[in-house]
Design a protein around this motif. Sequence first.
Motif, PDB file in Angstrom:
ATOM      1  N   GLU A 145     -19.082 -15.084 -89.971  1.00 62.94           N
ATOM      2  CA  GLU A 145     -19.360 -13.853 -90.703  1.00 62.94           C
ATOM      3  C   GLU A 145     -20.856 -13.757 -90.924  1.00 62.94           C
ATOM      4  N   GLY A 146     -21.528 -12.996 -90.084  1.00 56.40           N
ATOM      5  CA  GLY A 146     -22.972 -12.873 -90.207  1.00 56.40           C
ATOM      6  C   GLY A 146     -23.497 -11.748 -89.351  1.00 56.40           C
ATOM      7  N   ALA A 147     -24.720 -11.319 -89.659  1.00 61.77           N
ATOM      8  CA  ALA A 147     -25.343 -10.245 -88.899  1.00 61.77           C
ATOM      9  C   ALA A 147     -26.852 -10.366 -89.020  1.00 61.77           C
ATOM     10  N   THR A 148     -27.544  -9.857 -88.043  1.00 61.25           N
ATOM     11  CA  THR A 148     -28.999  -9.797 -88.087  1.00 61.25           C
ATOM     12  C   THR A 148     -29.441  -8.364 -87.840  1.00 61.25           C
ATOM     13  N   LEU A 149     -30.584  -8.004 -88.417  1.00 64.95           N
ATOM     14  CA  LEU A 149     -31.161  -6.687 -88.223  1.00 64.95           C
ATOM     15  C   LEU A 149     -32.499  -6.846 -87.511  1.00 64.95           C
ATOM     16  N   SER A 150     -32.705  -6.092 -86.463  1.00 64.92           N
ATOM     17  CA  SER A 150     -33.947  -6.187 -85.705  1.00 64.92           C
ATOM     18  C   SER A 150     -34.760  -4.914 -85.872  1.00 64.92           C
ATOM     19  N   ARG A 151     -36.057  -5.057 -85.687  1.00 63.94           N
ATOM     20  CA  ARG A 151     -36.958  -3.902 -85.709  1.00 63.94           C
ATOM     21  C   ARG A 151     -37.192  -3.439 -84.283  1.00 63.94           C
ATOM     22  N   LEU A 152     -37.142  -2.145 -84.080  1.00 61.69           N
ATOM     23  CA  LEU A 152     -37.267  -1.572 -82.744  1.00 61.69           C
ATOM     24  C   LEU A 152     -38.527  -0.731 -82.636  1.00 61.69           C
ATOM     25  N   GLU A 153     -38.942  -0.501 -81.402  1.00 61.42           N
ATOM     26  CA  GLU A 153     -40.094   0.360 -81.154  1.00 61.42           C
ATOM     27  C   GLU A 153     -39.781   1.797 -81.567  1.00 61.42           C
ATOM     28  N   ASP A 154     -40.824   2.511 -81.940  1.00 64.61           N
ATOM     29  CA  ASP A 154     -40.648   3.917 -82.297  1.00 64.61           C
ATOM     30  C   ASP A 154     -40.212   4.729 -81.083  1.00 64.61           C
ATOM     31  N   LEU A 155     -39.473   5.803 -81.337  1.00 58.15           N
ATOM     32  CA  LEU A 155     -39.142   6.792 -80.308  1.00 58.15           C
ATOM     33  C   LEU A 155     -40.135   7.940 -80.441  1.00 58.15           C
ATOM     34  N   VAL A 156     -40.747   8.342 -79.329  1.00 61.58           N
ATOM     35  CA  VAL A 156     -41.833   9.315 -79.385  1.00 61.58           C
ATOM     36  C   VAL A 156     -41.569  10.453 -78.402  1.00 61.58           C
ATOM     37  N   ALA A 157     -41.802  11.678 -78.861  1.00 62.99           N
ATOM     38  CA  ALA A 157     -41.703  12.865 -78.006  1.00 62.99           C
ATOM     39  C   ALA A 157     -42.899  13.765 -78.294  1.00 62.99           C
ATOM     40  N   GLU A 158     -43.322  14.507 -77.291  1.00 64.07           N
ATOM     41  CA  GLU A 158     -44.439  15.432 -77.443  1.00 64.07           C
ATOM     42  C   GLU A 158     -44.026  16.813 -76.963  1.00 64.07           C
ATOM     43  N   VAL A 159     -44.466  17.846 -77.705  1.00 68.02           N
ATOM     44  CA  VAL A 159     -44.182  19.225 -77.320  1.00 68.02           C
ATOM     45  C   VAL A 159     -45.315  20.118 -77.813  1.00 68.02           C
ATOM     46  N   ASP A 160     -45.959  20.791 -76.877  1.00 72.85           N
ATOM     47  CA  ASP A 160     -47.021  21.750 -77.184  1.00 72.85           C
ATOM     48  C   ASP A 160     -48.098  21.158 -78.101  1.00 72.85           C
ATOM     49  N   GLY A 161     -48.467  19.920 -77.848  1.00 72.37           N
ATOM     50  CA  GLY A 161     -49.513  19.277 -78.619  1.00 72.37           C
ATOM     51  C   GLY A 161     -49.032  18.567 -79.872  1.00 72.37           C
ATOM     52  N   TRP A 162     -47.800  18.835 -80.295  1.00 69.66           N
ATOM     53  CA  TRP A 162     -47.226  18.168 -81.464  1.00 69.66           C
ATOM     54  C   TRP A 162     -46.572  16.862 -81.020  1.00 69.66           C
ATOM     55  N   THR A 163     -46.620  15.852 -81.871  1.00 66.27           N
ATOM     56  CA  THR A 163     -45.962  14.578 -81.614  1.00 66.27           C
ATOM     57  C   THR A 163     -44.873  14.357 -82.666  1.00 66.27           C
ATOM     58  N   ILE A 164     -43.658  14.088 -82.185  1.00 65.95           N
ATOM     59  CA  ILE A 164     -42.525  13.804 -83.068  1.00 65.95           C
ATOM     60  C   ILE A 164     -42.137  12.341 -82.845  1.00 65.95           C
ATOM     61  N   THR A 165     -42.199  11.550 -83.890  1.00 69.32           N
ATOM     62  CA  THR A 165     -41.904  10.118 -83.797  1.00 69.32           C
ATOM     63  C   THR A 165     -40.744   9.775 -84.715  1.00 69.32           C
ATOM     64  N   ALA A 166     -39.759   9.061 -84.172  1.00 71.93           N
ATOM     65  CA  ALA A 166     -38.626   8.584 -84.964  1.00 71.93           C
ATOM     66  C   ALA A 166     -38.832   7.104 -85.245  1.00 71.93           C
ATOM     67  N   ARG A 167     -38.783   6.741 -86.520  1.00 72.25           N
ATOM     68  CA  ARG A 167     -38.938   5.347 -86.935  1.00 72.25           C
ATOM     69  C   ARG A 167     -37.657   4.878 -87.606  1.00 72.25           C
ATOM     70  N   ARG A 168     -37.190   3.713 -87.177  1.00 71.82           N
ATOM     71  CA  ARG A 168     -35.955   3.142 -87.708  1.00 71.82           C
ATOM     72  C   ARG A 168     -36.318   1.901 -88.522  1.00 71.82           C
ATOM     73  N   THR A 169     -36.011   1.923 -89.793  1.00 74.15           N
ATOM     74  CA  THR A 169     -36.496   0.884 -90.701  1.00 74.15           C
ATOM     75  C   THR A 169     -35.337   0.102 -91.312  1.00 74.15           C
ATOM     76  N   PRO A 170     -35.104  -1.133 -90.857  1.00 76.83           N
ATOM     77  CA  PRO A 170     -34.106  -1.975 -91.516  1.00 76.83           C
ATOM     78  C   PRO A 170     -34.666  -2.571 -92.797  1.00 76.83           C
ATOM     79  N   GLN A 171     -33.862  -2.589 -93.839  1.00 73.76           N
ATOM     80  CA  GLN A 171     -34.281  -3.139 -95.115  1.00 73.76           C
ATOM     81  C   GLN A 171     -33.858  -4.616 -95.222  1.00 73.76           C
ATOM     82  N   PRO A 172     -34.672  -5.449 -95.845  1.00 70.73           N
ATOM     83  CA  PRO A 172     -34.300  -6.861 -95.997  1.00 70.73           C
ATOM     84  C   PRO A 172     -32.979  -7.005 -96.756  1.00 70.73           C
ATOM     85  N   PHE A 173     -32.252  -8.074 -96.444  1.00 74.03           N
ATOM     86  CA  PHE A 173     -30.992  -8.324 -97.147  1.00 74.03           C
ATOM     87  C   PHE A 173     -31.266  -8.606 -98.620  1.00 74.03           C
TER      88      PHE A 173
END
Length: 434
Positions: A145-173
Motif C-alpha cells: 500500500e503505497g504511492a509516489t508523486l512525480s513532478r512533470l515538465e510544463d505543457l506549453v502552447a503558443e497562439v498569436d504571440g500568447w503563451t499558455i502554460t499548464a503546470r501540474r503541482t503535486p503537494q507533499p504528503f
Amino acid sequence: MSATTHRGHWWLPGLPDDVTTGHLVVDDSGRCTLELIGSLDLRAAALLEHAGDAAAKAVQQERVRVVHGLVRGQPVTLLNCFAGHTDGFSHRDRSRVDLHVQDALIGAHVEPDEPAFRSALVEIENLTGWIGVEEQVHRTSDKEEGATLSRLEDLVAEVDGWTITARRTPQPFQVDASHGRTEVRSHVAAYLVVRAPEPRPAHDYHSVVLELMDLLTLASGRASGQISLTLIHRDDQVTPDRDGSALKYETRVETFGGRIHTAAPDKTGPLDWEFRFRGRDHSFEDVIPAWIRLRRQVADACNVFFGPQYARPTFTEARLLLVAIVAEALSAGLDGINPVTDRTTYRARLRALASKPDADAVATIIPDVEAWALDLHHARNTLAHTGNDDAGRDIFELEWRTSSLLALVFMTEIGMSAEVQRRAASSVLKLPWS
C-alpha cells in the motif's frame, strides 16, 4: 453566504482630493459592492470621462469607469461601477452610497484600458481532471500500500504571440492524526500561466480565460468556471534586503467580479470516462491554439452555445431554439458563408454540418440525419414564430441530439480523431436511454 470586507479610503481618478471611507464587500460568488460612508462626486467623474450626449447619459445612470482605493496600505482598482442604493443624498458628508462593481483588482492602481499586466495565473474547474494525473501518481505494487508523486515538465502552447502554460503541482504528503485514526494524504492540482506578447489590459486576459473555460466546458460536458485569476503587473516591486541589495518580486494583483457561473472547486468533478475528450487525446501544444482560433472564428456561435451551459437551466423550448440558431451560425462560420446573403437552405446547412465529424460517431447520436434536419427545421420555425412546438415530436431528444452533434463538430475542428469522437458518442453524447 459569507463575504469578505475590505475597509479603506476611496477616490476618483482626476479628483484626488475628494476622498471618502467605505467597505468593499466581496461575496463567495466574487460579486463586489463598494459601500461608501459619504459619497463620491459621480457626476463630476462622468463629465471628466465623457463628453456631450455620452456625458449626459453617464450622469443619468450614475456610472463611473474606475474608482481607486487604499486598503491597509494596498492599492485597489474598481472597474465599471454603477450606483445602487443611496441614502441621505442631500447631505453629502453624511450620505451612504452603494456602488455595484464589475471587476475589483486588489494590488495595483490602473486605468481601465491601461496595458499594465504581463501575465496571469488562472485556475479553472475540471482543468486537473482534463489533463489527468496518470503520469504523476504511481502505485508501488499490488502487494504494497503505497504511492509516489512525480513532478512533470510544463505543457506549453503558443497562439498569436500568447503563451499558455499548464503546470501540474503535486503537494507533499501530510499526516493528520486524530484520536481514531491517522490519515496520510496529498493532492495534485493544475493551473495555467497566460503570458501576453507585451503588457495588456486586464480585460484582454479575461477574454483568453473565457476561451479556455469554454474548451474545458466542451471537454467535460459541465460548466467549467474560473476559480481564481491573479494578474502579474508589468512592474516588479523592489524592497531592500538585509545586506543592502535590492530584492525584486512580482506584483501580484488578485481579481474579483461577479460571473454567470460561480465555480465550486470542492465539488466532485467528472470521472475519466465522463469527459468527451481529455488532454492525452491530443497534444496540448496543438489543441490550445486550434481551439482559440476556432473560438474566435465562430465567436457568435460559441457565445450562444456556451452561454446557457454556464447559466441556470431553462426551458427545453428555449434550449432547442438556441441550439438550432447555433447550428446555422456554426455551419456558416466554418464554411465562410454570409448567412444574410447566402441562399443555402437551413436543412442543407444542417446536412453539411452533420457531414463534418466521423460518420460512425454521428450515426450513434443521429441515426437518420435527414429526419433530424427536417425535425429541427420545423421545430425552429414553430418555436421562433409561436414560442411553442406542438408537432408531437420529443423536443428534449431533439435538443440533446443537436447539442451532441455540435460538440462533435467542435471536436472535429480542433483535431480530435475518429476514435475519440466514436468513444465520446457511444459513452456520453448519445441519449441516455438509447
